[in-house]
Design a protein around this motif. Structure first.
Motif, PDB file in Angstrom:
ATOM      1  N   VAL A 144      17.769   9.768   6.124  1.00 45.44           N
ATOM      2  CA  VAL A 144      17.002   9.885   4.883  1.00 45.44           C
ATOM      3  C   VAL A 144      16.196  11.170   5.001  1.00 45.44           C
ATOM      4  CG1 VAL A 144      15.238   8.893   3.391  1.00 45.44           C
ATOM      5  CG2 VAL A 144      16.805   7.379   4.637  1.00 45.44           C
ATOM      6  N   SER A 145      16.445  12.109   4.102  1.00 44.58           N
ATOM      7  CA  SER A 145      15.729  13.387   4.124  1.00 44.58           C
ATOM      8  C   SER A 145      14.841  13.455   2.891  1.00 44.58           C
ATOM      9  CB  SER A 145      16.702  14.569   4.043  1.00 44.58           C
ATOM     10  OG  SER A 145      17.699  14.485   5.024  1.00 44.58           O
ATOM     11  N   CYS A 146      13.572  13.649   3.084  1.00 44.53           N
ATOM     12  CA  CYS A 146      12.746  13.819   1.889  1.00 44.53           C
ATOM     13  C   CYS A 146      11.721  14.934   2.051  1.00 44.53           C
ATOM     14  CB  CYS A 146      12.120  12.520   1.423  1.00 44.53           C
ATOM     15  SG  CYS A 146      11.074  11.708   2.567  1.00 44.53           S
ATOM     16  N   VAL A 150       6.155   5.268   3.849  1.00 44.48           N
ATOM     17  CA  VAL A 150       6.968   5.180   5.063  1.00 44.48           C
ATOM     18  C   VAL A 150       8.255   4.415   4.767  1.00 44.48           C
ATOM     19  CG1 VAL A 150       7.025   4.340   7.436  1.00 44.48           C
ATOM     20  CG2 VAL A 150       4.963   5.421   6.560  1.00 44.48           C
ATOM     21  N   LEU A 207      10.609  15.626   5.869  1.00 48.65           N
ATOM     22  CA  LEU A 207      10.673  14.516   6.817  1.00 48.65           C
ATOM     23  C   LEU A 207      12.098  13.969   6.867  1.00 48.65           C
ATOM     24  CD1 LEU A 207       7.412  12.793   5.557  1.00 48.65           C
ATOM     25  CD2 LEU A 207       7.667  13.987   7.748  1.00 48.65           C
ATOM     26  N   LYS A 210      18.559   6.973  10.681  1.00 49.52           N
ATOM     27  CA  LYS A 210      18.663   5.508  10.501  1.00 49.52           C
ATOM     28  C   LYS A 210      19.061   4.805  11.799  1.00 49.52           C
ATOM     29  CE  LYS A 210      19.817   5.527   5.583  1.00 49.52           C
ATOM     30  NZ  LYS A 210      20.870   5.231   4.595  1.00 49.52           N
ATOM     31  N   GLN A 240      10.634  14.065  -3.238  1.00 54.01           N
ATOM     32  CA  GLN A 240      12.035  13.867  -3.585  1.00 54.01           C
ATOM     33  C   GLN A 240      12.898  13.727  -2.340  1.00 54.01           C
ATOM     34  OE1 GLN A 240      12.585  18.546  -4.623  1.00 54.01           O
ATOM     35  NE2 GLN A 240      14.174  17.232  -5.414  1.00 54.01           N
ATOM     36  N   MET A 241      14.033  13.057  -2.511  1.00 56.21           N
ATOM     37  CA  MET A 241      15.053  13.020  -1.472  1.00 56.21           C
ATOM     38  C   MET A 241      15.751  14.379  -1.451  1.00 56.21           C
ATOM     39  SD  MET A 241      15.288  10.087   0.054  1.00 56.21           S
ATOM     40  CE  MET A 241      14.713   8.393  -0.133  1.00 56.21           C
ATOM     41  N   VAL A 242      16.112  14.824  -0.287  1.00 56.73           N
ATOM     42  CA  VAL A 242      16.770  16.128  -0.201  1.00 56.73           C
ATOM     43  C   VAL A 242      18.279  15.973  -0.013  1.00 56.73           C
ATOM     44  CG1 VAL A 242      16.788  18.355   0.994  1.00 56.73           C
ATOM     45  CG2 VAL A 242      14.664  17.079   0.808  1.00 56.73           C
ATOM     46  N   ASN A 243      18.687  14.912   0.670  1.00 56.59           N
ATOM     47  CA  ASN A 243      20.139  14.744   0.884  1.00 56.59           C
ATOM     48  C   ASN A 243      20.769  13.724  -0.074  1.00 56.59           C
ATOM     49  OD1 ASN A 243      18.901  12.570   2.143  1.00 56.59           O
ATOM     50  ND2 ASN A 243      20.353  12.485   3.852  1.00 56.59           N
ATOM     51  N   GLY A 300      -4.446   6.271   7.400  1.00 55.46           N
ATOM     52  CA  GLY A 300      -3.143   5.699   7.136  1.00 55.46           C
ATOM     53  C   GLY A 300      -2.394   6.634   6.203  1.00 55.46           C
ATOM     54  N   ALA A 301      -1.069   6.445   6.130  1.00 57.07           N
ATOM     55  CA  ALA A 301      -0.284   7.273   5.217  1.00 57.07           C
ATOM     56  C   ALA A 301      -0.775   7.064   3.785  1.00 57.07           C
ATOM     57  CB  ALA A 301       1.195   6.941   5.337  1.00 57.07           C
ATOM     58  N   ASP A 302      -1.250   5.844   3.503  1.00 61.54           N
ATOM     59  CA  ASP A 302      -1.804   5.512   2.198  1.00 61.54           C
ATOM     60  C   ASP A 302      -2.884   6.514   1.797  1.00 61.54           C
ATOM     61  OD1 ASP A 302      -2.976   4.415   0.001  1.00 61.54           O
ATOM     62  OD2 ASP A 302      -3.369   2.457   0.881  1.00 61.54           O
ATOM     63  N   GLY A 338       0.854  -1.171   0.000  1.00 67.79           N
ATOM     64  CA  GLY A 338       0.000   0.000   0.000  1.00 67.79           C
ATOM     65  C   GLY A 338       0.889   1.219   0.000  1.00 67.79           C
ATOM     66  N   ALA A 339       0.291   2.386  -0.345  1.00 65.79           N
ATOM     67  CA  ALA A 339       1.085   3.616  -0.311  1.00 65.79           C
ATOM     68  C   ALA A 339       1.606   3.841   1.098  1.00 65.79           C
ATOM     69  CB  ALA A 339       0.250   4.792  -0.788  1.00 65.79           C
ATOM     70  N   ASP A 340       0.850   3.328   2.101  1.00 65.91           N
ATOM     71  CA  ASP A 340       1.277   3.440   3.487  1.00 65.91           C
ATOM     72  C   ASP A 340       2.678   2.881   3.637  1.00 65.91           C
ATOM     73  OD1 ASP A 340       1.573   3.556   6.148  1.00 65.91           O
ATOM     74  OD2 ASP A 340      -0.218   2.419   6.664  1.00 65.91           O
ATOM     75  N   VAL A 392       2.074   9.807   8.777  1.00 64.72           N
ATOM     76  CA  VAL A 392       3.442   9.275   8.835  1.00 64.72           C
ATOM     77  C   VAL A 392       3.870   9.095  10.296  1.00 64.72           C
ATOM     78  CG1 VAL A 392       5.869   9.764   8.307  1.00 64.72           C
ATOM     79  CG2 VAL A 392       4.108  10.200   6.584  1.00 64.72           C
ATOM     80  N   PHE A 415       9.817   4.415   1.902  1.00 65.89           N
ATOM     81  CA  PHE A 415      10.668   5.363   1.163  1.00 65.89           C
ATOM     82  C   PHE A 415      11.377   6.288   2.153  1.00 65.89           C
ATOM     83  CE2 PHE A 415      11.010   9.513  -1.089  1.00 65.89           C
ATOM     84  CZ  PHE A 415      11.827   9.133  -2.140  1.00 65.89           C
ATOM     85  N   LEU A 416      10.616   6.754   3.117  1.00 63.75           N
ATOM     86  CA  LEU A 416      11.148   7.682   4.113  1.00 63.75           C
ATOM     87  C   LEU A 416      12.212   7.029   4.983  1.00 63.75           C
ATOM     88  CD1 LEU A 416      11.001  10.243   5.862  1.00 63.75           C
ATOM     89  CD2 LEU A 416       9.024   9.242   6.999  1.00 63.75           C
ATOM     90  N   LEU A 430      12.157  10.307  13.862  1.00 61.47           N
ATOM     91  CA  LEU A 430      11.777  11.195  12.764  1.00 61.47           C
ATOM     92  C   LEU A 430      11.726  12.655  13.215  1.00 61.47           C
ATOM     93  CD1 LEU A 430      10.481  11.198   9.779  1.00 61.47           C
ATOM     94  CD2 LEU A 430       8.284  11.351  10.980  1.00 61.47           C
ATOM     95  N   SER A 460       2.843   5.942  11.799  1.00 61.30           N
ATOM     96  CA  SER A 460       3.590   4.756  11.364  1.00 61.30           C
ATOM     97  C   SER A 460       4.927   4.620  12.086  1.00 61.30           C
ATOM     98  CB  SER A 460       3.869   4.828   9.854  1.00 61.30           C
ATOM     99  OG  SER A 460       2.660   4.784   9.142  1.00 61.30           O
ATOM    100  N   ILE A 461       5.366   5.697  12.715  1.00 59.66           N
ATOM    101  CA  ILE A 461       6.699   5.704  13.342  1.00 59.66           C
ATOM    102  C   ILE A 461       6.590   5.619  14.867  1.00 59.66           C
ATOM    103  CG2 ILE A 461       8.808   7.098  13.672  1.00 59.66           C
ATOM    104  CD1 ILE A 461       8.675   6.477  10.788  1.00 59.66           C
ATOM    105  N   ASN A 512      14.446  11.168   8.573  1.00 59.64           N
ATOM    106  CA  ASN A 512      14.485   9.922   9.328  1.00 59.64           C
ATOM    107  C   ASN A 512      15.923   9.574   9.699  1.00 59.64           C
ATOM    108  OD1 ASN A 512      14.715   6.573   8.674  1.00 59.64           O
ATOM    109  ND2 ASN A 512      13.364   7.246  10.292  1.00 59.64           N
ATOM    110  N   VAL A 541      -1.664  10.316   1.707  1.00 59.00           N
ATOM    111  CA  VAL A 541      -0.869  10.759   0.557  1.00 59.00           C
ATOM    112  C   VAL A 541      -1.730  10.853  -0.696  1.00 59.00           C
ATOM    113  CG1 VAL A 541       0.990  10.074  -1.021  1.00 59.00           C
ATOM    114  CG2 VAL A 541       1.358   9.995   1.442  1.00 59.00           C
ATOM    115  N   VAL A 542      -2.551   9.830  -0.913  1.00 56.35           N
ATOM    116  CA  VAL A 542      -3.432   9.868  -2.087  1.00 56.35           C
ATOM    117  C   VAL A 542      -4.450  11.002  -1.924  1.00 56.35           C
ATOM    118  CG1 VAL A 542      -5.133   8.587  -3.436  1.00 56.35           C
ATOM    119  CG2 VAL A 542      -3.065   7.443  -2.630  1.00 56.35           C
TER     120      VAL A 542
END
Lengths: 265, 265
Positions: free
Chosen positions: B244-246, A68, B261, B265, A249-252, B62-64, A62-64, B84, A70-71, B212, B87-88, B263, B67-68
């Protein structure tokens, strides 16, 4: 050599004549050929893995999970795109894969639209013959149902000409782009800003209300950032009363692919 | 007037001394006061709506869906952020609301961390007394459980000083920022780039692995875009091996808030 004469099964083609503008672009003047058909032949997971494709091996996210994931660095942008598509596309829909590449997206789209009535359609195109061959081969191996396979129509043409192959009476729910070079192919052969812009405009015209243009822009190669600029410029020009344009998009990671999603209200 | 003496229940405060750098910033030199406590008093949906807050009235997304929903114009960026977070963040976690505002995020975070054992904690701060008052009042009305209410600690201080109020031994799962002005408050009082940058650095230090930093940047007011630049610069400077920066943003709505966002690691 002139293109071969149009065949009966090309009734799906909207227009048999190219516009003068398109004729001036040699890169888009590939012959309009009959869509490739393929026979069903089931591939094993190992065979598919050997082809460098994994779409059928992973559980559907799912996009969920995808967003998450992706993040948190566990999922790719393309998985986010597929998850969003699944929320938009319905069985029986008509969709367009504007850049077939090796066929991963084409197969993912086929799974989304394939229905018992056989109404769903995937119109796939790529300007590179080798991409159409790869997609055709991949689909032959991955699809275990002749009827499903017939729902995909592949054309070795530039995506700026998508209006010529998608029937006028078919409301298009999704047009998917993967911009860059063919994975595993010649990296000097890339999608280019001018035809990409024409293709985006064409996509915006054929898309039905509630539909989505999904553009994943790879920017790590020469010319990639120019193409991103064109896509962003197009996305930002869409009127807010009829479009929602957003970007993930990714920023870093400056050369990580950028996902641009354009929803037609 | 010097700040009042620290009280016993301020044992949670990490450091009682301000760093020289922070002391040079008058805007961050608000007195470090005891956290506000509040009594429980249940509010009706109508009362909450009258306060301009709706966090408790909407089903959890949900993030699903979020986002949609964002993509199709039905959901706000703040709803994506909350989805999001869900989810964290886990029950019993320690989280930080770096910009309480009217308390919407504070309440949402409380619901995410509140557990039967009473281990969850929300450390909330805002440099504006009126924001702390609003948050306190809102929580009094919205929270129907005295024990839950005690899990929130509110401080009227600049968010660049968050390390002074979060216990050193508490692994922080989330630090949430809403950058801009206080909704319904004085629009000339805004978060500013210099202290925001300090606050982001502080957040990156106290955040635990897997945690996050969520930054929603409102850019429609004077100075908003400068602040976005600072946040993006910070986000892009984070090393890819540990972060991870997005970024998620509207492309055809130039002043729409931008969600960043980060994250760890």
């Amino acid at each position: 050599m002139p293109p071969p004469p149009l065949r009966p099964h090309l009734l799906l083609i909207r227009s048999q004549t190219l516009t003068p503008l398109l004729r001036r672009r040699p890169s888009c003047d590939a012959a309009l050929r009959r869509p490739r058909q393929f026979l069903s032949a089931r591939a094993s997971g190992a065979q598919l893995a050997a082809m460098g494709v994994a779409a059928t091996q992973q559980p559907e996210l799912g996009a969920d999970d995808a967003v998450v994931g992706f993040l948190t660095g566990r999922r790719k942008a393309t998985e986010v795109a597929h998850a969003v598509w699944r929320s938009i596309v319905r069985k029986g829909d008509t969709v367009v894969d504007a850049t077939c590449g090796n066929g991963n997206d084409t197969l993912a789209l086929l799974k989304m639209v394939a229905d018992e009535k056989g109404q769903g359609r995937v119109y796939g195109m790529d300007i590179q013959d080798s991409a159409i061959e790869s997609t055709s081969t991949f689909l032959k191996m991955a699809v275990d149902d002749d009827h499903q396979g017939e729902l995909v129509k592949l054309f070795p043409i530039c995506h700026s000409r998508m209006e010529e192959i998608v029937p006028k009476d078919a409301p298009v729910r999704l047009v998917a782009f993967n911009l860059g070079y063919l994975p595993g192919g010649d990296k000097t052969l890339i999608t280019v800003p001018k035809t990409t812009e024409l293709a985006l405009k064409a996509a915006s015209r054929i898309l039905s209300s509630g539909g989505l243009i999904s553009v994943l822009v790879y920017i790590g190669h020469p010319g990639g950032r120019d193409e991103l600029n064109v896509v962003e410029s197009f996305a930002s020009s869409l009127p807010i009363n009829s479009w929602v344009s957003c970007k993930l998009q990714m920023v870093n990671r400056p050369i990580a692919p950028v996902l641009i999603l354009l929803n037609k209200k």
